[in-house]
Write an enzyme that holds these catalytic residues in place. Sequence first.
Site, PDB file in Angstrom:
ATOM      1  N   LYS A 116      17.361 -12.972   6.391  1.00  0.00           N
ATOM      2  CA  LYS A 116      18.158 -13.962   7.137  1.00  0.00           C
ATOM      3  C   LYS A 116      17.265 -14.995   7.853  1.00  0.00           C
ATOM      4  CE  LYS A 116      22.106 -10.884   7.821  1.00  0.00           C
ATOM      5  NZ  LYS A 116      23.163 -10.465   8.781  1.00  0.00           N
TER       6      LYS A 116
ATOM      7  N   TYR B 295      30.747 -14.221   2.909  1.00  0.00           N
ATOM      8  CA  TYR B 295      31.178 -13.248   3.919  1.00  0.00           C
ATOM      9  C   TYR B 295      32.695 -13.227   4.091  1.00  0.00           C
ATOM     10  CZ  TYR B 295      26.473 -12.105   5.663  1.00  0.00           C
ATOM     11  OH  TYR B 295      25.196 -11.626   5.797  1.00  0.00           O
TER      12      TYR B 295
ATOM     13  N   ASN C 100      20.034 -10.226  12.718  1.00  0.00           N
ATOM     14  CA  ASN C 100      19.584  -8.857  12.410  1.00  0.00           C
ATOM     15  C   ASN C 100      18.693  -8.775  11.161  1.00  0.00           C
ATOM     16  OD1 ASN C 100      21.605  -9.187  10.545  1.00  0.00           O
ATOM     17  ND2 ASN C 100      22.580  -7.210  10.908  1.00  0.00           N
TER      18      ASN C 100
ATOM     19  N   HIS D 270      20.345  -8.640   5.247  1.00  0.00           N
ATOM     20  CA  HIS D 270      21.636  -8.158   4.756  1.00  0.00           C
ATOM     21  C   HIS D 270      21.366  -7.364   3.487  1.00  0.00           C
ATOM     22  CE1 HIS D 270      25.718  -8.072   3.135  1.00  0.00           C
ATOM     23  NE2 HIS D 270      25.169  -8.402   1.978  1.00  0.00           N
TER      24      HIS D 270
ATOM     25  N   GLU E 245      27.843  -9.640  -5.272  1.00  0.00           N
ATOM     26  CA  GLU E 245      26.896 -10.400  -4.442  1.00  0.00           C
ATOM     27  C   GLU E 245      25.731 -10.944  -5.283  1.00  0.00           C
ATOM     28  OE1 GLU E 245      25.771  -8.086  -1.023  1.00  0.00           O
ATOM     29  OE2 GLU E 245      27.762  -8.230  -0.148  1.00  0.00           O
TER      30      GLU E 245
HETATM   31  P1  CMP Z   1      25.470  -8.079   7.471  1.00  0.00           P
HETATM   32  O1  CMP Z   1      24.975  -6.837   6.824  1.00  0.00           O
HETATM   33  O2  CMP Z   1      24.909  -9.363   7.000  1.00  0.00           O
HETATM   34  O3  CMP Z   1      27.077  -8.129   7.301  1.00  0.00           O
HETATM   35  C1  CMP Z   1      27.902  -8.863   8.189  1.00  0.00           C
HETATM   36  C2  CMP Z   1      27.169  -9.310   9.426  1.00  0.00           C
HETATM   37  O4  CMP Z   1      27.975  -9.645  10.534  1.00  0.00           O
HETATM   38  C3  CMP Z   1      26.293  -8.184   9.927  1.00  0.00           C
HETATM   39  O5  CMP Z   1      25.224  -7.970   9.042  1.00  0.00           O
HETATM   40  C4  CMP Z   1      25.931  -8.697  11.309  1.00  0.00           C
HETATM   41  O6  CMP Z   1      24.795  -9.555  11.304  1.00  0.00           O
HETATM   42  C5  CMP Z   1      27.148  -9.549  11.691  1.00  0.00           C
HETATM   43  N1  CMP Z   1      27.908  -8.956  12.808  1.00  0.00           N
HETATM   44  C6  CMP Z   1      28.072  -9.502  14.025  1.00  0.00           C
HETATM   45  N2  CMP Z   1      28.828  -8.708  14.811  1.00  0.00           N
HETATM   46  C7  CMP Z   1      29.155  -7.626  14.063  1.00  0.00           C
HETATM   47  C8  CMP Z   1      29.913  -6.437  14.317  1.00  0.00           C
HETATM   48  N3  CMP Z   1      30.503  -6.207  15.497  1.00  0.00           N
HETATM   49  N4  CMP Z   1      30.028  -5.523  13.310  1.00  0.00           N
HETATM   50  C9  CMP Z   1      29.456  -5.739  12.110  1.00  0.00           C
HETATM   51  N5  CMP Z   1      28.723  -6.854  11.814  1.00  0.00           N
HETATM   52  C10 CMP Z   1      28.569  -7.780  12.781  1.00  0.00           C
END
Ligand code: CMP
Length: 137
Positions: free
Chosen positions: A9, A49, A112, A115, A126
Amino acid sequence: MERTLSIIKPDAVAKNVVGQILGRFEKAGLTIAATKKLRLSKLDAKKFYEVHEERPFFKDLVDFMVSGPVVVSVLEGENAVALNRELMGETNPKEAKPGTIRADFAESIDANAVHGSDSADNAKVEIAFFFASKDIF
Ligand code: CMP
């Protein structure tokens, strides 16, 4: 053999830790079957998403994902989906086990670092979102 999609990311790309993260995949036995750096359009991020469309964090997630370039890769290996998820750690870096990518490189649940596909079926969708099959080796 299984394939999964990884996205490094914008936060991790900006920190210049792309090589370190790809290195962790390789060290764990995964092969990088395809990879490229790109910047998502808002439309692409919303589409990618779309399962999270109704969630309260959707807008912030999309805004974050278009804030800078990302590196998308197809990882291949035995149990690639589960192995990648283990290497990444919990979605919230505060809950991620020490030594995982998110524990080491991520700041918050939004920023974070990575992904990864959550199932083999979603991985297929994906992967097809980013790569033509002729570009996966
Ligand atoms: P990712 O694995 O990219 O999938 C969806 C993303 O939403 C997740 O990682 C997080 O970066 C983001 N996100 C933000 N808030 C939440 C939450 N409460 N629960 C899950 N994903 C979240």
